[in-house]
Scaffold this motif. Structure first.
Motif, PDB file in Angstrom:
ATOM      1  N   GLU A 208       3.244  -4.752   4.862  1.00 40.94           N
ATOM      2  CA  GLU A 208       2.231  -4.115   4.028  1.00 40.94           C
ATOM      3  C   GLU A 208       1.317  -3.230   4.870  1.00 40.94           C
ATOM      4  O   GLU A 208       1.186  -3.415   6.084  1.00 40.94           O
ATOM      5  CB  GLU A 208       1.368  -5.188   3.324  1.00 40.94           C
ATOM      6  N   ILE A 209       0.714  -2.238   4.200  1.00 37.87           N
ATOM      7  CA  ILE A 209      -0.387  -1.467   4.777  1.00 37.87           C
ATOM      8  C   ILE A 209      -1.618  -1.752   3.934  1.00 37.87           C
ATOM      9  O   ILE A 209      -1.541  -1.740   2.704  1.00 37.87           O
ATOM     10  CB  ILE A 209      -0.068   0.045   4.784  1.00 37.87           C
TER      11      ILE A 209
ATOM     12  N   HIS B 122      -6.291  12.247   8.042  1.00 34.53           N
ATOM     13  CA  HIS B 122      -5.566  12.565   6.815  1.00 34.53           C
ATOM     14  C   HIS B 122      -4.362  11.638   6.583  1.00 34.53           C
ATOM     15  O   HIS B 122      -4.136  11.166   5.472  1.00 34.53           O
ATOM     16  CB  HIS B 122      -5.119  14.034   6.896  1.00 34.53           C
ATOM     17  N   TYR B 123      -3.585  11.397   7.613  1.00 30.08           N
ATOM     18  CA  TYR B 123      -2.340  10.621   7.463  1.00 30.08           C
ATOM     19  C   TYR B 123      -2.339   9.381   8.350  1.00 30.08           C
ATOM     20  O   TYR B 123      -2.708   9.436   9.524  1.00 30.08           O
ATOM     21  CB  TYR B 123      -1.133  11.473   7.844  1.00 30.08           C
ATOM     22  N   TYR B 124      -1.874   8.273   7.789  1.00 30.62           N
ATOM     23  CA  TYR B 124      -1.665   7.035   8.530  1.00 30.62           C
ATOM     24  C   TYR B 124      -0.157   6.815   8.620  1.00 30.62           C
ATOM     25  O   TYR B 124       0.548   6.856   7.603  1.00 30.62           O
ATOM     26  CB  TYR B 124      -2.321   5.876   7.788  1.00 30.62           C
TER      27      TYR B 124
ATOM     28  N   LEU C 100       4.533   6.362   5.831  1.00 34.61           N
ATOM     29  CA  LEU C 100       3.494   7.390   5.828  1.00 34.61           C
ATOM     30  C   LEU C 100       2.571   7.207   4.630  1.00 34.61           C
ATOM     31  O   LEU C 100       3.023   7.197   3.484  1.00 34.61           O
ATOM     32  CB  LEU C 100       4.147   8.777   5.744  1.00 34.61           C
ATOM     33  N   LEU C 101       1.274   7.079   4.887  1.00 34.20           N
ATOM     34  CA  LEU C 101       0.291   7.004   3.809  1.00 34.20           C
ATOM     35  C   LEU C 101      -0.645   8.211   3.916  1.00 34.20           C
ATOM     36  O   LEU C 101      -1.267   8.432   4.957  1.00 34.20           O
ATOM     37  CB  LEU C 101      -0.513   5.700   3.920  1.00 34.20           C
TER      38      LEU C 101
END
Lengths: 371, 371
Positions: free
Chosen positions: B152-153, B186-188, B200-201
């Motif tokens: 999970e994130i 912006h991106y995790y 990618l989140l």
């Protein structure tokens, strides 16, 4: 004396009084007021590498070094008749100042303010002197500037600051009036007053020379009187986009950095002056020229929509984000106050008294290229 | 006591001795040594908003707050049995720590180190506890982390740090082992240990959920034994590009940030560990896993060529650039020294003694998102 760290300090310029406040941004407050800084019209500030000292460039040619730990002026020199801005070298050891009168660049030792070199802005066959504008620092211990009458861009290598080497790019376009360096130090862009478009120098490939871009943009587009010529340090890079105040229009222009094409025009509440990106690039805040300078608008970069119009008070002159962008400080000149906003909720969180504040500069600028 | 500014300070971790040096980067030197920091395997450091304090996260669950002005430990708590890293909130008021044992995240008051909240990393129907990895701060007073066993994130809103709100993204891919946030917040991106590809989140559009990208990249590609799993904080963004150490290969991967496609593979001198961008994004420096860890290579981002191979000494463990990138410091563990290089000439400029140095962290990290 209480120990003071320097990571959360700043300077608020009080233009008419010729003074500056030293402020703290963690517990928002004025720590002290420094007086005797001369004519602070168009004043700008850079910070020493350790963030202990602020260097204030005044319009009267004054260069003043302020100690942010001792709340005092360390040294002040009047180095020219009419100055327009300055920069600090990548290694923090050299201060460069660009002057209108006499036109040129001077280099100073950041420690002592001793003059190290003078570079007259000579151009043409008669060796005339040009006003110098758009001076910024660049990686590799360099500075870049533009000659307004000379129509040139100069790349100054200051590795040996007593004998700087100048590479000149000539006929770059008519009357460059200001310039910016992208935050990564890659591109130098000069706005042209005498013709449409912008001059672009790729610092990774200076051998390619200066290109002319956005030839449909610029002075001839004017539809309304220009009350204030926007300065390019009020331009901003947000991710893949360059956001630019449209001269003489009620618009912010969005330029695609990949090919320097115009991607969008965003209608706004007046003639934009500063178009500033929150450090993460998600929001862009815009202030305006008279008679709309009581407004501030917030643009969401996700879809370039205006998400909020704020009315902080009369004459919002400048905006500065805290280093990680959770807050923004606004200089509201005619209300004699600085106002703080939470950039998430877009609501006011504090106000601080200031005498006709004009510019706000935080010490994390010490870590940034191209200022 | 001499007044000290905090903009040019840093911390050098001396892993085996459980100590840390406080260093100055303007006049390169050790200012002091702080002892008693516990097990500093995998230690990482964040800095307070004013850059006065360093928070050291040790493997033994120790969280130590060091005063960089007084050269002393302010407070030390052992907050878990096995810790893997930490972060500091955007406003600087909250320290977050991610733990293996017991699996979860804890939030602490940055002033006092008082515990504000504990977030157990429960997952599945049996409420098992997962190891937590890849913890970073994000804009909007948030933290993001990944659950290794939980797949999970978690997006943690810490505006009310005593009652944090957790948004969970489930089934994001098998065994996220580390993660990074792009410098703009912006991106995790989480690397996956249990399958190919990355999770990618998009934090600008979390409602879109987690995507799976680069499905050809990852563990199954291994051609040589993996001596050291690269940590994603060793990834780097340079302009439009994300540069990534290829797991188990002698390659650095170049990913196009616009569409997350693989743009290039750069052959290098060993299995890369840290792939670090100079602050202006023009150069990327790479160090390597054993048995090639005496090498450091420099990549020119202009054409992705390796322009230099340096041999600073045995076991180069970490690299840190000065804030504006004119210099880089290398921790050369088995030579008991830190070495400084000029990033323009790529030549050594100084060396400082250190006891088995492992990590180097400079105070300008206080201003950066996603660390």
């Amino acid at each position: 004396m209480e120990l003071r760290a320097t990571g959360d300090l700043g300077v608020v310029i009080e233009r008419e009084a010729g003074s500056a406040q030293i402020v703290n941004t963690s517990k928002p407050a004025m720590l002290s007021r420094i007086e005797g800084l001369g004519d602070l019209s168009h004043a700008s500030v850079v910070f020493s590498r350790d963030q202990r000292y602020a260097y204030v460039f005044g319009r009267d040619g004054g260069l003043t070094k302020i100690d942010l730990l001792r709340d005092e002026i360390v040294k002040r020199v009047v180095q020219a008749g009419n100055s327009i801005g300055g920069a600090i070298s990548q290694d923090g050891k050299i201060i460069a100042v660009s002057n209108y009168t006499p036109g040129g660049v001077k280099l100073f030792d950041a420690d002592t303010l001793e003059q190290l070199a003078e570079i007259p802005a000579v151009y043409g066959e008669d060796n005339q002197l040009s006003k110098v504008v758009g001076l910024v620092d660049a990686p590799g211990q360099r500075f870049v500037c533009s000659l307004f009458e000379g129509n040139e861009i100069w790349l100054i290598d200051a590795k040996n600051p007593r004998q700087p080497q100048v590479q000149k790019f000539q006929s770059i376009g008519k009357q460059p009036y200001d310039a910016l360096l992208t935050p990564d130090g890659h591109y130098y862009l000069a706005g042209l007053f005498g013709e449409k478009g912008l001059a672009l120098l790729d610092l990774w490939q200076p051998e390619l020379g200066v290109k002319h871009i956005l030839q449909d943009y610029g002075k001839d587009d004017e539809q309304t009187p220009v009350y204030k010529m926007p300065h390019l340090e009020g331009w901003t890079v947000a991710g893949d986009w360059l956001l630019v105040p449209a001269v003489g229009r009620h618009e912010v222009l969005v330029i695609d950095k990949r090919d320097w094409s115009l991607a969008k025009r965003i209608p706004v509440a007046g003639q934009p002056v500063f178009v500033m990106s929150r450090p993460d690039g998600r929001q862009v805040w815009v202030n305006f020229a008279f008679p709309d300078n009581q407004n501030v608008q917030v643009i969401d970069v996700k879809d370039f929509s205006v998400v909020k119009t704020l009315q902080p008070g009369k004459a919002v002159m400048h905006m500065e984000f805290t280093p990680r962008g959770e807050a923004v400080w606004l200089a509201v000149r005619d209300e004699d106050r600085v106002m703080l906003y939470d950039t998430e909720t877009l609501s006011e969180t504090a106000r601080l008294p200031a005498q006709k504040p004009s510019g706000i500069f935080f010490s994390n600028r010490a870590n940034q290229l191209g200022l």
